[in-house]
Design a protein around this motif. Structure first.
Motif, short mmCIF file in Angstrom:
data_model
loop_
_atom_site.label_atom_id
_atom_site.label_comp_id
_atom_site.label_asym_id
_atom_site.label_seq_id
_atom_site.Cartn_x
_atom_site.Cartn_y
_atom_site.Cartn_z
N THR A 7 0.83 -1.21 0.00
CA THR A 7 0.00 0.00 0.00
C THR A 7 0.86 1.25 0.00
OG1 THR A 7 -1.80 -1.15 1.12
CG2 THR A 7 -1.83 1.22 1.23
N LEU A 8 1.98 1.22 0.69
CA LEU A 8 2.87 2.39 0.72
C LEU A 8 3.44 2.71 -0.67
CD1 LEU A 8 4.71 1.83 4.10
CD2 LEU A 8 3.00 3.57 3.57
N ASP A 9 3.59 1.71 -1.51
CA ASP A 9 4.04 1.93 -2.89
C ASP A 9 2.85 2.28 -3.79
OD1 ASP A 9 6.69 1.43 -2.38
OD2 ASP A 9 6.62 -0.66 -3.00
N TRP A 10 1.70 1.67 -3.53
CA TRP A 10 0.53 1.82 -4.39
C TRP A 10 -0.04 3.24 -4.33
CZ3 TRP A 10 -1.63 -0.16 -8.42
CH2 TRP A 10 -2.96 0.08 -8.71
N ARG A 11 -0.20 3.81 -3.15
CA ARG A 11 -0.84 5.12 -3.00
C ARG A 11 -0.15 6.21 -3.84
NH1 ARG A 11 -5.48 3.77 -2.31
NH2 ARG A 11 -5.87 2.52 -0.51
N PRO A 12 1.18 6.35 -3.78
CA PRO A 12 1.83 7.36 -4.63
C PRO A 12 1.64 7.09 -6.12
CG PRO A 12 3.31 6.67 -2.89
CD PRO A 12 2.13 5.74 -2.85
N LEU A 13 1.60 5.83 -6.52
CA LEU A 13 1.37 5.49 -7.92
C LEU A 13 -0.01 5.96 -8.37
CD1 LEU A 13 2.34 4.10 -10.51
CD2 LEU A 13 1.43 1.97 -9.59
N VAL A 14 -1.01 5.75 -7.54
CA VAL A 14 -2.38 6.18 -7.85
C VAL A 14 -2.41 7.70 -8.00
CG1 VAL A 14 -4.73 6.36 -6.94
CG2 VAL A 14 -3.50 4.20 -6.77
N GLU A 15 -1.74 8.42 -7.11
CA GLU A 15 -1.73 9.89 -7.16
C GLU A 15 -1.07 10.40 -8.44
OE1 GLU A 15 0.06 11.26 -3.56
OE2 GLU A 15 -1.44 10.26 -2.31
N VAL A 16 0.04 9.80 -8.82
CA VAL A 16 0.79 10.25 -10.00
C VAL A 16 0.09 9.87 -11.30
CG1 VAL A 16 2.95 9.91 -11.28
CG2 VAL A 16 3.01 10.24 -8.82
N ALA A 17 -0.55 8.72 -11.32
CA ALA A 17 -1.16 8.22 -12.55
C ALA A 17 -2.33 9.09 -13.01
CB ALA A 17 -1.63 6.78 -12.36
N GLY A 18 -3.04 9.70 -12.07
CA GLY A 18 -4.18 10.51 -12.45
C GLY A 18 -5.36 9.71 -12.98
N LEU A 19 -5.43 8.44 -12.60
CA LEU A 19 -6.51 7.56 -13.02
C LEU A 19 -7.27 7.08 -11.78
CD1 LEU A 19 -4.54 5.28 -15.49
CD2 LEU A 19 -6.19 7.05 -16.10
N PRO A 20 -8.52 6.70 -11.95
CA PRO A 20 -9.22 6.07 -10.83
C PRO A 20 -8.46 4.81 -10.40
CG PRO A 20 -10.75 6.64 -12.57
CD PRO A 20 -9.38 6.86 -13.13
N GLU A 21 -8.48 4.53 -9.11
CA GLU A 21 -7.70 3.41 -8.57
C GLU A 21 -8.03 2.07 -9.23
OE1 GLU A 21 -6.33 1.61 -4.27
OE2 GLU A 21 -7.82 3.20 -4.33
N LEU A 22 -9.31 1.80 -9.45
CA LEU A 22 -9.70 0.54 -10.07
C LEU A 22 -9.17 0.43 -11.50
CD1 LEU A 22 -11.15 -2.14 -9.90
CD2 LEU A 22 -13.27 -0.96 -10.52
N GLU A 23 -9.22 1.52 -12.24
CA GLU A 23 -8.71 1.52 -13.62
C GLU A 23 -7.20 1.27 -13.64
OE1 GLU A 23 -8.54 4.46 -17.51
OE2 GLU A 23 -9.96 4.89 -15.91
N LEU A 24 -6.48 1.89 -12.72
CA LEU A 24 -5.04 1.69 -12.64
C LEU A 24 -4.73 0.23 -12.27
CD1 LEU A 24 -2.19 2.84 -12.76
CD2 LEU A 24 -2.45 3.47 -10.35
N ALA A 25 -5.50 -0.33 -11.36
CA ALA A 25 -5.29 -1.73 -10.97
C ALA A 25 -5.51 -2.65 -12.16
CB ALA A 25 -6.23 -2.10 -9.83
N GLU A 26 -6.52 -2.37 -12.96
CA GLU A 26 -6.77 -3.19 -14.14
C GLU A 26 -5.62 -3.08 -15.14
OE1 GLU A 26 -10.59 -1.80 -15.40
OE2 GLU A 26 -11.65 -3.10 -13.99
N LEU A 27 -5.06 -1.89 -15.30
CA LEU A 27 -3.92 -1.72 -16.20
C LEU A 27 -2.69 -2.45 -15.67
CD1 LEU A 27 -4.25 2.05 -17.13
CD2 LEU A 27 -4.50 0.10 -18.67
N CYS A 28 -2.46 -2.36 -14.37
CA CYS A 28 -1.29 -2.99 -13.77
C CYS A 28 -1.37 -4.51 -13.81
CB CYS A 28 -1.12 -2.53 -12.33
SG CYS A 28 -0.61 -0.81 -12.19
N CYS A 29 -2.57 -5.05 -13.75
CA CYS A 29 -2.76 -6.50 -13.68
C CYS A 29 -3.16 -7.10 -15.02
CB CYS A 29 -3.81 -6.84 -12.63
SG CYS A 29 -3.33 -6.31 -10.99
#
Length: 86
Positions: free
Chosen positions: A49-71
Motif C-alpha cells: 500500500t505504501l508503494d501503491w498510493r503514490p502510484l495512484v496519485e501520480v497516474a491521475g486515473l481512478p484506482e480501479l482503472e489503474l489496478a486493471e492496467l497494472c494486472c
C-alpha cells in the motif's frame, strides 16, 4: 535490502521485517493466512500500500482503472490487446 536479493523488493517505501512472526489472530506465520485472515491481510497489505498510493496519485486515473492496467498481463490472452495509457 538483504545481500542475497538481486533486486529491490516490491515494498520499497517501508522497512521490511527482519524476522517472521506468528499472526496473533490465526496462529500461522504472519501473512500466510492472506487474504482470509484479516490480520494477515493487513500485515501484507501495509507494505504494498505504501508503494501503491503514490502510484495512484501520480497516474491521475481512478484506482480501479489503474489496478486493471497494472494486472492486465495476468490474463491478457483472454482479454485481447492491453489498453493504452491516456
Amino acid at each position: 535490502m538483504a545481500d542475497d536479493q538481486p533486486f529491490p523488493p516490491g515494498a520499497r517505501r517501508a522497512v521490511r521485517p527482519t524476522a517472521v512472526i506468528d499472526c496473533p489472530a490465526c496462529g500461522e506465520l504472519a501473512g500466510r493466512g492472506y487474504p482470509t485472515c484479516l490480520v494477515c491481510a493487513e500485515l501484507v497489505d501495509q507494505f504494498w500500500t505504501l508503494d501503491w498510493r503514490p502510484l495512484v496519485e501520480v497516474a491521475g486515473l481512478p484506482e480501479l482503472e489503474l489496478a486493471e492496467l497494472c494486472c492486465w498481463r495476468t490474463s491478457a490472452s483472454s482479454r485481447g490487446p492491453a489498453p493504452t495509457w491516456p
